[in-house]
Design an enzyme around this catalytic site. Structure first.
Site, PDB file in Angstrom:
ATOM      1  N   LYS A  54      -6.482   3.546  30.936  1.00 40.54           N
ATOM      2  CA  LYS A  54      -6.174   3.789  32.213  1.00 40.54           C
ATOM      3  C   LYS A  54      -4.566   4.132  32.506  1.00 40.54           C
ATOM      4  O   LYS A  54      -3.611   3.848  33.227  1.00 40.54           O
ATOM      5  CB  LYS A  54      -5.999   2.245  32.989  1.00 40.54           C
ATOM      6  CG  LYS A  54      -7.305   1.691  33.133  1.00 40.54           C
ATOM      7  CD  LYS A  54      -7.010   0.376  33.408  1.00 40.54           C
ATOM      8  CE  LYS A  54      -6.841  -0.795  32.588  1.00 40.54           C
ATOM      9  NZ  LYS A  54      -7.190  -2.245  32.826  1.00 40.54           N
ATOM     10  N   ASP A  61      -8.971  -9.173  32.308  1.00 39.00           N
ATOM     11  CA  ASP A  61      -9.096  -9.560  33.894  1.00 39.00           C
ATOM     12  C   ASP A  61     -10.554  -9.957  34.146  1.00 39.00           C
ATOM     13  O   ASP A  61     -10.796 -10.684  35.107  1.00 39.00           O
ATOM     14  CB  ASP A  61      -8.662  -8.352  34.562  1.00 39.00           C
ATOM     15  CG  ASP A  61      -9.111  -7.104  34.253  1.00 39.00           C
ATOM     16  OD1 ASP A  61     -10.015  -7.081  33.199  1.00 39.00           O
ATOM     17  OD2 ASP A  61      -8.863  -6.022  34.796  1.00 39.00           O
TER      18      ASP A  61
HETATM   19  C1  BGC Z   1     -10.036  -1.989  30.136  1.00 38.78           C
HETATM   20  C2  BGC Z   1     -10.572  -3.597  30.387  1.00 38.78           C
HETATM   21  C3  BGC Z   1     -10.378  -3.899  31.671  1.00 38.78           C
HETATM   22  C4  BGC Z   1     -10.752  -2.835  32.635  1.00 38.78           C
HETATM   23  C5  BGC Z   1     -10.580  -3.367  34.107  1.00 38.78           C
HETATM   24  C6  BGC Z   1     -10.411  -1.254  31.126  1.00 38.78           C
HETATM   25  O1  BGC Z   1      -9.688   0.242  30.887  1.00 38.78           O
HETATM   26  O2  BGC Z   1     -10.379  -1.528  28.733  1.00 38.78           O
HETATM   27  O3  BGC Z   1      -9.969  -4.256  29.362  1.00 38.78           O
HETATM   28  O4  BGC Z   1     -11.087  -4.940  31.831  1.00 38.78           O
HETATM   29  O5  BGC Z   1     -10.146  -1.450  32.232  1.00 38.78           O
HETATM   30  O6  BGC Z   1      -9.292  -3.351  34.365  1.00 38.78           O
END
Ligand code: BGC
Length: 449
Positions: free
Chosen positions: A159, A195
């Site tokens: 992200k 989360d």
């Molecule tokens: C992460 C997860 C997370 C999800 C939603 C992903 O990029 O790898 O750990 O739960 O985003 O936030």
């Protein structure tokens, strides 16, 4: 070009985004295979979907009490929270959002953790908590290999985060060190959680049938309650039949399982991302990428003279990466049928003068195809999990900006799930209320009880 011709060409352009049930059932099958590979000792290392053990084995009863601090890192915002669990399924939450600049998101890990600890201290001072010793649950929403409730090694950033010095490190340790460096707050970090786990816990706090927690926000992921005998990498203490497994399903597709449905736009997004080759499923679904997919399709449609005039300042604006925000997709689809108020405003802000209703209808159609594909892809993994859990009725706790803000994501997803879930199983989707805060406190509460 005549209106009918425009419509026909736009339909043809978007055809590859419309996945039929044969394709979706094939995705279901491949996803289930990946889940099983993640759970098995022999195949775990090669699996795309890792199914990490969370060490959370007890769902809340609703009678938890106590005051807990929580941190929420990894969504649209970074937040510090004070959660008071009050029994009878109730909780009070005080929270504050703090900015995480681009510089911090990609700067040294120490700076990130110092910043987090500083926000925590500022919040505690403001709330007059500085002299108290509180327990903290750390919602850290990135793939982590946990070896206990208070040890989680970051596997990789996702992200748009990319802070050197954190991958392969225990993030709880990094947080504890940052807190110690300050020396002005008295906090015990008692749990790290994803989360999705927070979402599952916060929904289970109110509804004991909730056995899946899903996020469709900046990123995309889900966790679910699995029988311990299926989790080969976990040595469960006796008397605990279940454990929450963090699927990390955003990584699905990294070995090519989704190549048969990926488009040229998905490939461009992946190539230009900070993590090429990674998080393939997430890149077809989540809020970090949805607007960008629409932008690339719009450029293609303009290029092919299907809609909107070619050339000029407006194209330069639209040609800017990430200029078409995911919230625009939601806003355009929120226009009443046949009215294009939001759509016209968005296009005019880009510099397109006087977009016609016909143009807007096609822009809206493009948005619908992209968001609906995302919802249908999510429906695949959700249905697979529900079928795998195989209970009479499963509640899915859901959170995330895309799910919350898009006017029809829930409807698209639920409709498709009805077709994909085994007919003898019931399910419902439950919007999570502050999973990252309440969920973190509930996990912290199970530890300290
Ligand atoms: C992460 C997860 C997370 C999800 C939603 C992903 O990029 O790898 O750990 O739960 O985003 O936030």
């Amino acid at each position: 070009m005549s209106n009918n011709n425009i419509k026909r060409k736009c339909r043809a352009l978007m055809e590859e985004f419309i996945l039929d049930n044969t394709q979706l059932l094939e995705i279901n099958r491949r996803f289930l295979n990946e889940l099983n590979r993640g759970l098995c000792k022999k195949t775990h290392d090669q699996a795309d979907v890792k199914c990490f053990v969370t060490y959370v084995q007890d769902l809340p009863t609703g009678e938890e009490i106590g005051r807990y601090m929580a941190l929420d890192l990894g969504g649209t915002n970074f937040r510090v929270l004070l959660v008071t669990l009050k029994a009878h399924h109730e909780a009070d939450i005080e929270s504050k959002t703090y900015a995480i600049s681009q510089e911090i998101m990609t700067g040294p890990g120490v700076d990130l953790f110092d910043h987090i600890a500083e926000c925590l201290a500022v919040f505690m001072k403001e709330q007059d908590l500085i002299d108290e010793h509180l327990h903290l649950g750390f919602t850290f929403s990135f793939p982590c290999k946990q070896v206990g409730l208070t040890k989680g090694y970051l596997i990789r950033w996702t992200k748009g985060f990319n802070c050197p010095g954190v991958e392969n490190e225990d993030v709880v340790q990094l947080l504890r060190e940052a807190i110690k460096r300050r020396g002005d707050i008295n906090i015990s970090v008692v749990a790290i959680l994803n989360d999705t786990t927070g979402t599952l816990m916060s929904c289970a706090h109110r509804n004991k049938n909730c056995h899946i927690g899903t996020i469709i926000g900046t990123g995309c992921n889900a966790c679910y309650l699995e029988r311990v005998e299926n989790v080969e990498l976990f040595d469960s203490p006796p008397g605990k039949p279940y454990v929450i497994v963090n699927a990390e399903m955003g990584a699905f597709g990294e070995s090519g399982a989704l190549d048969f449905v990926r488009t040229e736009y998905d490939r461009i997004i992946d190539r230009n991302s900070m993590n090429p080759g990674k998080q393939i499923y997430e890149k077809m679904i989540s809020g970090m990428y949805m607007g960008e997919i629409v932008r690339l399709v719009l450029l293609k449609a303009i290029e092919q003279k299907i809609l909107l005039p070619k050339g000029g300042k407006q194209i330069k604006n639209l040609a800017k990466p990430e200029s078409f925000e995911t919230r625009f997709v939601s806003e355009i689809e929120a226009d009443n049928e046949g009215e294009y108020t939001n759509c016209k405003k968005i296009l005019t802000d880009f510099g397109f003068s006087k977009p016609t209703n016909e143009d807007c209808a096609e822009v809206r159609y493009i948005c619908e195809c992209v968001s609906q594909r995302a919802a249908h892809l999510v429906a695949c993994s959700q249905a697979t999990m529900i079928n795998k859990i195989d209970e009479g009725h499963t509640t899915v706790g859901v959170d995330g900006t895309v799910y919350r803000l898009h006017p029809r994501f829930n409807e698209y997803m639920e409709e498709k799930m009805k077709e994909l879930v085994n007919p003898n199983i019931g399910f419902n989707l439950m919007l999570s209320e502050d999973g990252s805060g309440r969920g973190a406190a509930l996990v912290a509460a199970t530890v300290t009880d």
